[in-house]
Design a protein around this motif. Structure first.
Motif, PDB file in Angstrom:
ATOM      1  N   ALA A 391       0.824  -1.226   0.000  1.00  0.00           N
ATOM      2  CA  ALA A 391       0.000   0.000   0.000  1.00  0.00           C
ATOM      3  C   ALA A 391       0.849   1.263   0.000  1.00  0.00           C
ATOM      4  CB  ALA A 391      -0.910  -0.009   1.213  1.00  0.00           C
ATOM      5  N   GLY A 392       0.403   2.215  -0.794  1.00  0.00           N
ATOM      6  CA  GLY A 392       0.990   3.568  -0.753  1.00  0.00           C
ATOM      7  C   GLY A 392       2.319   3.745  -1.448  1.00  0.00           C
ATOM      8  N   THR A 393       2.816   2.720  -2.141  1.00  0.00           N
ATOM      9  CA  THR A 393       4.142   2.883  -2.740  1.00  0.00           C
ATOM     10  C   THR A 393       4.113   2.943  -4.264  1.00  0.00           C
ATOM     11  OG1 THR A 393       4.476   0.505  -2.787  1.00  0.00           O
ATOM     12  CG2 THR A 393       5.323   1.679  -0.858  1.00  0.00           C
ATOM     13  N   SER A 394       3.032   2.444  -4.882  1.00  0.00           N
ATOM     14  CA  SER A 394       3.133   2.290  -6.333  1.00  0.00           C
ATOM     15  C   SER A 394       2.829   3.573  -7.099  1.00  0.00           C
ATOM     16  CB  SER A 394       2.218   1.174  -6.823  1.00  0.00           C
ATOM     17  OG  SER A 394       1.153   0.976  -5.960  1.00  0.00           O
ATOM     18  N   ARG A 395       3.526   3.740  -8.217  1.00  0.00           N
ATOM     19  CA  ARG A 395       3.120   4.757  -9.170  1.00  0.00           C
ATOM     20  C   ARG A 395       3.401   4.319 -10.595  1.00  0.00           C
ATOM     21  NH1 ARG A 395       6.416  10.100  -7.219  1.00  0.00           N
ATOM     22  NH2 ARG A 395       8.386   9.868  -8.280  1.00  0.00           N
ATOM     23  N   GLU A 396       2.498   4.720 -11.467  1.00  0.00           N
ATOM     24  CA  GLU A 396       2.622   4.356 -12.884  1.00  0.00           C
ATOM     25  C   GLU A 396       3.843   5.059 -13.470  1.00  0.00           C
ATOM     26  OE1 GLU A 396       0.797   2.258 -14.470  1.00  0.00           O
ATOM     27  OE2 GLU A 396      -1.147   2.141 -13.458  1.00  0.00           O
ATOM     28  N   PRO A 397       4.420   4.541 -14.560  1.00  0.00           N
ATOM     29  CA  PRO A 397       5.473   5.305 -15.237  1.00  0.00           C
ATOM     30  C   PRO A 397       4.901   6.655 -15.668  1.00  0.00           C
ATOM     31  CG  PRO A 397       4.971   3.266 -16.434  1.00  0.00           C
ATOM     32  CD  PRO A 397       4.103   3.289 -15.223  1.00  0.00           C
ATOM     33  N   SER A 398       5.740   7.677 -15.685  1.00  0.00           N
ATOM     34  CA  SER A 398       5.239   9.008 -16.051  1.00  0.00           C
ATOM     35  C   SER A 398       4.988   9.054 -17.551  1.00  0.00           C
ATOM     36  CB  SER A 398       6.278  10.062 -15.688  1.00  0.00           C
ATOM     37  OG  SER A 398       7.313  10.064 -16.645  1.00  0.00           O
ATOM     38  N   PRO A 399       4.177  10.005 -17.995  1.00  0.00           N
ATOM     39  CA  PRO A 399       4.105  10.232 -19.445  1.00  0.00           C
ATOM     40  C   PRO A 399       5.476  10.704 -19.958  1.00  0.00           C
ATOM     41  CG  PRO A 399       2.529  11.616 -18.217  1.00  0.00           C
ATOM     42  CD  PRO A 399       3.378  10.937 -17.214  1.00  0.00           C
ATOM     43  N   VAL A 400       5.697  10.587 -21.253  1.00  0.00           N
ATOM     44  CA  VAL A 400       6.961  11.036 -21.851  1.00  0.00           C
ATOM     45  C   VAL A 400       6.766  12.462 -22.380  1.00  0.00           C
ATOM     46  CG1 VAL A 400       8.714  10.549 -23.600  1.00  0.00           C
ATOM     47  CG2 VAL A 400       7.504   8.659 -22.478  1.00  0.00           C
TER      48      VAL A 400
END
Ligand SMILES: [Zn+2]
Length: 495
Positions: A391-400
């Motif tokens: 929980a609370g750690t994930s993030r999607e790759p950023s847009p380019v």
């Protein structure tokens, strides 16, 4: 004889094809630099002035903590007070807001409020100095000592230098009566090093005001001197994206029991096999992910590299193997898998009822948390193994971010001008920065510091003897003095 002639002719044809593609590839990296006429005098700068400013802020121990209650309020307050003293014109002309207690948000109103603002970022916080290494520092990490042509200490490279360079640049622009056409925003977070909430709240605050930014610059790449293999001269690498972050907790529950009569597999065995299967099936390597970077660098790349990258149809396999053989380059072309935590069992003669492990993934742009989970499920293919994100750690790759635009070209133009004809190239950052959150309000988020780094310099970041040369800081100030003018103007696309 005729066969020999045909074979030679075919080989020559292939060679010509490879050559033509190589020339075209190098040409395609050519970016026309935008012309720019400055309306203010060139900056005459005594390098000791920004050096003293940097020294002053380095002496304030603005260390950020994961547990934000441990942040020392007095240190951040003192930093803010010193900035006010050192930059009187900035504080007279720009409005300053405190967000999330200590994050600084400055607004310099442009002449044309219809234009989207641009933002310059840095963070006020630093990491601590490892107490075991203190005796290896030439000068103590929070001394801010100016000696041997350097400013020494935590934050000189990461990244109080950028905050000071931006502020010194603006103080001088104000001295020269400059006002940008476009509003300029400064965002200096207070907890970047712990992936805190400062930048998140700054972005939320801007969103509430309905602000969308034309472009953003934060820390990230820099001008590498002899670090990238096969590249001669200076290479200015500009971060245009960040990999995503995901930690999955794997769980295997099993019947306990006495170890004298074990089941065929225990919870530990099942879990280990799942992890082993994961590691045996790395995510696919995508050479395409680094192609924009090599395109940018091709004018200064070794001929063999130019040929190889221009002719992926022939050399893709070789390049993939080369890049995959080194952890650093491998990480830039695929989603990585790193088992980092494992627990299981309580006693040597008891079968474990539960075994758990955490595996960390860094997700390449183009993939997602959902696609990673899907692949993990397929590879493990064992219903006894369950997993869920920590929980609370994930993030999607950023847009380019866009590189086919004037903001990017201004960066490239100044890199060429300030760093001896340095070529610029976009790349995907392996780690995260505060800039990540700004992708919600801008499609041009760049992560870059105008500063030359060699291998030794890089070791100082989060390490021992972090330092920045007095001259390098002066160049940063001059760079921002120019960049703020360039980014602050109206563009053709605004008409
Ligand atoms: Zn940093």
């Amino acid at each position: 004889m005729t066969y020999a002639i045909i074979i030679v002719a075919l080989l020559l044809l292939a060679a010509a094809f490879i050559l033509i593609r190589t020339v075209m590839f190098a040409r395609s990296s050519d970016q026309a630099y935008p012309t720019f006429e400055s309306s203010v005098p060139e900056l005459e700068l005594d390098p000791l002035i920004p050096a003293t400013h940097l020294s002053t802020v380095v002496q304030i121990e603005t260390i950020s903590h994961e547990d934000s209650t441990k942040n020392v309020a007095a240190h951040f307050r003192e930093l803010h007070a010193r900035l006010e003293e050192m930059y009187p014109l900035v504080h007279k002309t720009l409005t300053r807001e405190l967000i999330d207690n200590y994050s600084l948000l400055y607004t310099w109103k442009g002449r044309n409020p219809a234009l989207e603002p641009v933002a310059f970022m840095a963070h006020q916080d630093v990491v601590p100095a490892d107490s075991h290494t203190l005796d290896q520092w030439t000068y103590p990490p929070f001394s801010g000592k100016i000696a041997d042509g350097y400013i020494w200490g935590r934050g000189t490279q990461d990244i109080k230098c950028q905050m000071i360079a931006v502020l010194d640049a603006i103080e001088n622009l104000l001295k020269n009566k400059f006002q940008p056409e476009r509003t300029v925003i400064l965002a200096f977070g207070h907890d970047e090093e712990v992936l805190g909430t400062g930048a998140v709240k700054v972005v939320k605050h801007l969103q509430e005001k309905g602000i969308h930014l034309q472009a953003v610059l934060d820390e990230g790449g820099c001008v590498y001197d002899g670090i990238i293999p096969g590249i001669k001269g200076y290479a200015a690498t500009i971060g245009v994206a960040e990999k995503g972050y995901l930690s999955l907790r794997f769980k295997v529950e099993a019947k306990g029991g006495h170890s004298s009569t074990p089941t065929r597999e225990t919870a530990i065995g099942i879990l280990c096999r799942a992890i082993d299967r994961l590691q045996a099936h790395p995510f696919p390597y995508r050479v395409k992910a680094v192609l924009p970077m090599f395109k940018g660098l091709s004018p200064v790349a070794a001929p063999v590299m130019q040929i190889a990258f221009a002719n992926l149809w022939l050399f893709r396999g070789i390049i993939r193997r080369r890049l995959a053989s080194d952890p650093e380059t491998a990480a830039s072309i695929h989603t990585t898998i790193a088992p980092t935590i494992i627990h299981g069992g309580v006693k040597d003669n008891v079968l474990p009822g539960l075994a758990e492990a955490v595996v960390n993934f860094r997700i390449l742009p183009g993939e997602s948390i959902a696609s990673v989970c899907e692949r993990v499920r397929k590879i493990i293919d064992d219903e006894r193994v369950s997993f869920e994100p920590v929980a609370g750690t994930s993030r999607e790759p950023s847009p380019v971010s866009d590189t086919d635009c004037t903001n990017y070209r201004h960066l490239a133009a100044l890199n060429d001008e300030f760093f001896n004809g340095a070529v610029s190239a976009p790349y995907v950052m392996l780690g995260g920065t505060d800039a990540y959150h700004f992708t919600e309000i801008s499609s041009r988020v760049y992560r870059y510091s105008p500063c030359v780094m060699n291998k030794e310099d890089l070791e100082g970041v989060h390490g021992i003897n972090e330092r920045l040369s007095v001259d390098a800081l002066a160049i940063m100030v001059k760079y921002f003095y120019n960049l703020i003018q360039r980014w602050g103007t109206k563009e053709e696309s605004d008409y």
